[in-house]
Design a protein around this motif. Structure first.
Motif, short mmCIF file in Angstrom:
data_model
loop_
_atom_site.label_atom_id
_atom_site.label_comp_id
_atom_site.label_asym_id
_atom_site.label_seq_id
_atom_site.Cartn_x
_atom_site.Cartn_y
_atom_site.Cartn_z
N SER A 1 46.73 -4.87 86.02
CA SER A 1 48.06 -4.69 86.61
C SER A 1 48.49 -5.99 87.26
O SER A 1 47.73 -6.62 87.99
N ARG B 1 51.64 -3.49 83.37
CA ARG B 1 50.26 -3.05 83.18
C ARG B 1 49.86 -3.30 81.73
O ARG B 1 50.59 -3.00 80.80
N THR C 1 46.69 -2.43 79.22
CA THR C 1 45.53 -1.54 79.11
C THR C 1 44.83 -1.76 77.77
O THR C 1 45.47 -1.74 76.73
N TYR D 1 47.97 16.07 77.83
CA TYR D 1 47.29 14.94 78.46
C TYR D 1 46.11 15.38 79.32
O TYR D 1 45.11 14.69 79.42
N ARG E 1 44.21 11.51 79.99
CA ARG E 1 44.87 11.46 81.31
C ARG E 1 44.99 10.02 81.78
O ARG E 1 46.03 9.61 82.30
N GLN F 1 47.75 8.20 79.73
CA GLN F 1 49.05 8.87 79.69
C GLN F 1 50.22 7.88 79.75
O GLN F 1 51.17 8.00 78.98
N THR F 2 50.15 6.89 80.63
CA THR F 2 51.26 5.94 80.73
C THR F 2 51.35 5.05 79.50
O THR F 2 52.43 4.59 79.15
N CYS F 3 50.22 4.81 78.83
CA CYS F 3 50.23 3.99 77.62
C CYS F 3 50.79 4.74 76.43
O CYS F 3 51.44 4.17 75.56
N GLY G 1 54.52 6.90 78.12
CA GLY G 1 55.37 6.30 79.13
C GLY G 1 56.23 5.20 78.56
O GLY G 1 56.46 5.11 77.36
N ASN G 2 56.68 4.35 79.42
CA ASN G 2 57.50 3.21 79.04
C ASN G 2 56.56 2.08 78.65
O ASN G 2 56.28 1.19 79.44
N ALA G 3 56.04 2.13 77.42
CA ALA G 3 55.02 1.17 77.02
C ALA G 3 55.14 0.79 75.54
O ALA G 3 55.64 1.56 74.73
N THR H 1 52.70 0.26 72.59
CA THR H 1 51.33 0.65 72.31
C THR H 1 50.96 0.22 70.90
O THR H 1 51.70 0.48 69.95
#
Length: 137
Positions: A5, A27, A29, A76, A83, A86-88, A91-93, A95
């Motif tokens: 991050s 972020r 990941t 999720y 879990r 989840q953001t990856c 979310g707004n990502a 990938t």
């Protein structure tokens, strides 16, 4: 799972309040999904908690990918892996998935499973927007 991050904070020179600042967070990941092979090959035929956990996480990740691709409810919470991701995933990502396969005839079945898994992940389309700026006090 490795999460990096980066937070950027700054003060607006025109703002008279010296305690107020703005921030943005990004972020990055990385997830290694190794372990998709059978328990027999990866754990010498022994069923242990690490192997079961890995395979369960991959199974649930497959369900999450399928749900995202078909606009269904996304499970999720069914796995720790999903879990954490989840953001990856939803979310707004941006990938990306890299699928590593073996060129040997011995690994044809595993390579085909990996390619099918990656193909299903390709059907997921996310809408990405720029990182928002947050005013903080």
């Amino acid at each position: 799972l490795l999460v990096l991050s980066v937070e950027r904070r700054w003060r607006d020179a025109r703002d008279p309040d010296p305690t107020r600042f703005k921030s943005q967070v990004a972020r990055f990941t990385l997830v290694d999904l190794a372990g998709a092979e059978s328990m027999e090959r990866s754990h010498n035929g022994a069923v242990d908690s690490a192997g079961v956990g890995t395979n369960l996480g991959l199974l649930v990740l497959g369900r999450v990918i399928h749900a995202l691709a078909s606009n269904e409810r996304v499970p999720y919470r069914d796995s720790t892996l999903t879990r954490l991701m989840q953001t990856c995933l939803g979310g707004n990502a941006v990938t990306l998935m890299l699928a590593c396969i073996a060129p040997t005839t011995r690994d044809v079945d595993i390579s085909l499973q990996t390619l099918n898994y990656a193909t299903s992940a390709r059907d997921v389309h996310l809408t990405v927007s720029s990182v928002s700026v947050v005013d903080e006090i």
